[in-house]
Design an enzyme around this catalytic site. Structure first.
Site, PDB file in Angstrom:
ATOM      1  N   THR A 170       0.836  -1.227  -0.196  1.00 26.46           N
ATOM      2  CA  THR A 170      -0.048  -0.155   0.283  1.00 26.46           C
ATOM      3  C   THR A 170       0.850   1.297  -0.242  1.00 26.46           C
ATOM      4  OG1 THR A 170      -1.759  -1.290   1.129  1.00 26.46           O
ATOM      5  CG2 THR A 170      -1.918   1.189   1.192  1.00 26.46           C
ATOM      6  N   GLN A 190       0.797  -8.986  -6.312  1.00 29.63           N
ATOM      7  CA  GLN A 190       0.648 -10.561  -6.606  1.00 29.63           C
ATOM      8  C   GLN A 190       1.220 -11.156  -6.951  1.00 29.63           C
ATOM      9  OE1 GLN A 190      -2.090 -12.233  -4.627  1.00 29.63           O
ATOM     10  NE2 GLN A 190      -2.917 -10.389  -3.473  1.00 29.63           N
ATOM     11  N   SER A 246       5.470  -7.000  -1.655  1.00 26.70           N
ATOM     12  CA  SER A 246       5.091  -7.078  -0.373  1.00 26.70           C
ATOM     13  C   SER A 246       5.274  -8.385   0.318  1.00 26.70           C
ATOM     14  CB  SER A 246       3.549  -6.994  -0.131  1.00 26.70           C
ATOM     15  OG  SER A 246       3.310  -6.846   1.239  1.00 26.70           O
ATOM     16  N   HIS A 255       4.772 -10.307   2.572  1.00 28.96           N
ATOM     17  CA  HIS A 255       3.862 -11.269   3.371  1.00 28.96           C
ATOM     18  C   HIS A 255       3.132 -12.073   2.000  1.00 28.96           C
ATOM     19  CE1 HIS A 255      -0.209  -9.149   3.364  1.00 28.96           C
ATOM     20  NE2 HIS A 255       0.667  -8.058   2.828  1.00 28.96           N
ATOM     21  N   CYS A 275      -9.890  -7.703   1.425  1.00 23.71           N
ATOM     22  CA  CYS A 275     -10.459  -6.370   2.008  1.00 23.71           C
ATOM     23  C   CYS A 275     -11.756  -6.128   2.123  1.00 23.71           C
ATOM     24  CB  CYS A 275      -9.810  -5.034   1.099  1.00 23.71           C
ATOM     25  SG  CYS A 275      -8.325  -5.469   0.389  1.00 23.71           S
TER      26      CYS A 275
END
Ligand code: PLP
Length: 386
Positions: free
Chosen positions: A71, A178, A198, A200, A328
């Site tokens: 983000t 992704q 990202s 994680h 989300c």
């Protein structure tokens, strides 16, 4: 049986990653900005991690900036690209992640930029002719299009978009959250100014990621503060997280081809099993098309049923973690801006299954069997022939 099929939301930490991080939580706790030996030790780990990531992407360490995750990297790329180049036109799509979509909407509301949305087909694929028209409207644009969609897995042709952007000197940013560590990127071969990762999403820790900013595309910081990250991101570095991010990337790249094949096969197996056991099932977007979708994501659509609201809950009761639409907006496809944009029937149930290297065929069998049983018990459904 417990089955975790929500790897697009987050992945379990690889124990090898944890082992690499541990010393930086307990023994090597220095602040990388300190000049004493404790600080230098931490600094050296941060810079080693930067070199590792740069090498994997075939680029230079000076182009990698650590962030708190996807983000923040998206926000930095979009806001700071606009602020530093005289661009007031953004080209994007309605099925981007909210990290992009809400950022772009805010810039439009503030009057900082005009936003054009590329046309999408009913399966969510980009109309590249329309994209070309939007990019060639005169002047430079910021083009922000994700590589792999987090809900339906659709892939964007980065090479093709990069070439379109080159011609109009437009800035190209892609949310690669992704796809990072699932595909190889050779940044010498693609014309792209910003991509990101990202940790994680590929068995690394939460709360850490990176932004690649191509040399020559000079942007300022999004988070103002100290001079960390060469004045590009204020705040003490998350040293253990950064070490974990680099280790997770390294491990993912080491076995990338093998995991790609293994997970792709698993996904195809699940598609085949679902087709034979669940009447009326269809697939959202391009998620059942092997070459056009992310191999870790399968998005299904089930015929209208009485238990629509309860489906994910009932799967959860059976030990199965999956997601409706995206994490989300989990719960149902109502609220999924992606499925809404594709014109999905709100009476049908959408479920996203997403896989990792740890998933097995036995887990697929279990999930399909539970799903078939739940559907067979639903009074509004015709009994399944199997
Ligand atoms: N972009 C995409 C496509 C995502 O799937 C996600 C997370 O789900 C993000 C951005 C946000 O990443 P992070 O959780 O690291 O902030």
């Amino acid at each position: 049986m417990q089955v975790y099929f929500d790897n697009a939301a987050t992945t379990p930490l690889d124990p090898e990653v944890f082992d690499a991080m541990k010393p930086f939580m307990i023994d090597h706790y220095g602040n990388p900005s300190s000049i004493h030996s404790h600080g230098r030790q931490a600094r050296s780990a941060v810079e080693k991690s930067r070199r590792t990531i740069a090498e994997l992407l075939n680029t230079s360490p000076a182009e990698i900036f650590f962030t708190s995750g996807g983000t923040e990297a998206d926000n930095t790329a979009i806001n700071c690209s606009l602020a530093s180049s005289e661009i007031d036109h953004i080209v994007t799509s309605k099925i981007e992640h909210h990290a992009v979509l809400h950022t772009v909407e805010r810039l439009e509301q503030q009057g900082t930029a005009r936003v054009s949305y590329v046309d999408l087909d009913r399966d969510g694929s980009i109309n590249y002719d329309h994209l070309q028209d939007l990019i060639s409207q005169g002047g430079r644009s910021l083009v922000t299009l994700m590589h792999a969609n987090n809900e339906i897995g659709n892939l964007t042709d980065l090479q093709r978009v990069g070439e379109m952007c080159r011609d109009s000197r437009s800035v190209f940013h892609s949310d690669t959250v992704q796809a990072m560590a699932h595909y190889r990127y050779d940044l010498q071969q693609i014309n792209i100014q910003c991509i990101l990762g990202s940790a994680h999403k590929f068995h690394g820790p939460k709360g850490v990621g990176f932004l690649y900013v191509q040399a020559g595309h000079s942007i300022g910081p999004f988070i103002h503060g100290g001079s960390q990250e060469r004045n590009m991101r204020g705040g003490t570095e998350n040293v253990a997280g950064i070490v974990g991010l680099a280790k997770a990337m390294e491990l993912a790249y080491f076995e990338l081809d093998q995991h790609h094949q293994q997970i792709q096969k698993l996904k195809q197996y699940m598609i085949d099993q679902l087709k034979s056991n669940i009447p009326g099932i269809t697939f959202n977007g391009l998620s059942d098309q092997p070459d056009k979708s992310l191999y870790t994501v399968l998005s299904i659509s089930l015929p209208a049923s009485d238990d629509r609201e309860m489906l994910l809950f009932n799967l959860d009761i059976s030990g199965i973690s999956a997601s409706g639409g995206s994490a989300c907006t989990s719960g149902s496809n109502i609220g999924s801006h992606v499925l809404e944009e594709l014109g999905a029937d709100p009476e049908r149930s959408a479920i996203r299954f997403s896989f990792s290297k740890y998933n097995t065929r036995e887990e697929v069998d279990y999930v399909v069997q539970k799903l078939a049983a739940l559907r067979a018990n639903d009074k509004s459904q015709p009994a399944c022939g199997k």
